[in-house]
Design a protein around this motif. Structure first.
Motif, PDB file in Angstrom:
ATOM      1  N   TYR A 171       0.771  -1.451   0.078  1.00 20.74           N
ATOM      2  CA  TYR A 171      -0.116  -0.131   0.026  1.00 20.74           C
ATOM      3  C   TYR A 171       0.768   1.182   0.043  1.00 20.74           C
ATOM      4  O   TYR A 171       0.476   2.266  -0.754  1.00 20.74           O
ATOM      5  N   LYS A 172       1.717   1.031   0.769  1.00 26.55           N
ATOM      6  CA  LYS A 172       2.662   2.520   0.898  1.00 26.55           C
ATOM      7  C   LYS A 172       3.356   2.602  -0.428  1.00 26.55           C
ATOM      8  O   LYS A 172       3.844   3.607  -0.847  1.00 26.55           O
ATOM      9  N   THR A 175       0.821   3.954  -3.146  1.00 24.20           N
ATOM     10  CA  THR A 175       0.491   5.274  -3.023  1.00 24.20           C
ATOM     11  C   THR A 175       1.378   6.256  -2.840  1.00 24.20           C
ATOM     12  O   THR A 175       1.295   7.520  -2.348  1.00 24.20           O
ATOM     13  N   SER A 176       2.700   6.154  -3.014  1.00 25.10           N
ATOM     14  CA  SER A 176       3.714   6.989  -2.823  1.00 25.10           C
ATOM     15  C   SER A 176       3.759   7.962  -4.019  1.00 25.10           C
ATOM     16  O   SER A 176       2.946   7.447  -5.059  1.00 25.10           O
TER      17      SER A 176
END
Length: 69
Positions: free
Chosen positions: A45-46, A49-50
């Motif tokens: 997810y990180k 979404t970066s």
């Protein structure tokens, strides 16, 4: 003959013990699997979404929507 019967009986009993011992995962193994899956999901997810990855994904979608046949 006695030795043969005894050897086969021993193999059967030992095999049953091994099967019982490795019958499945225990609760702690399930918990560790869940923790690992959640940690992987958070990292994924990180990354998605970066800033750079998000911008690149948006560009890919825009190009796909503006494609001419």
């Amino acid at each position: 003959m006695y030795q043969t019967v005894r050897a086969r009986l021993c193999a059967l009993v030992c095999g049953m013990r091994a099967a019982r011992r490795d019958a499945g995962m225990v609760t702690s193994e399930y918990a560790m699997g869940i923790v690992a899956a959640v940690a992987f999901a958070v990292v994924l997810y990180k990354v998605v979404t970066s800033g750079p990855v998000s911008a690149e994904l948006q560009n890919i979608v825009k190009e796909a929507l503006n494609a001419r046949m």
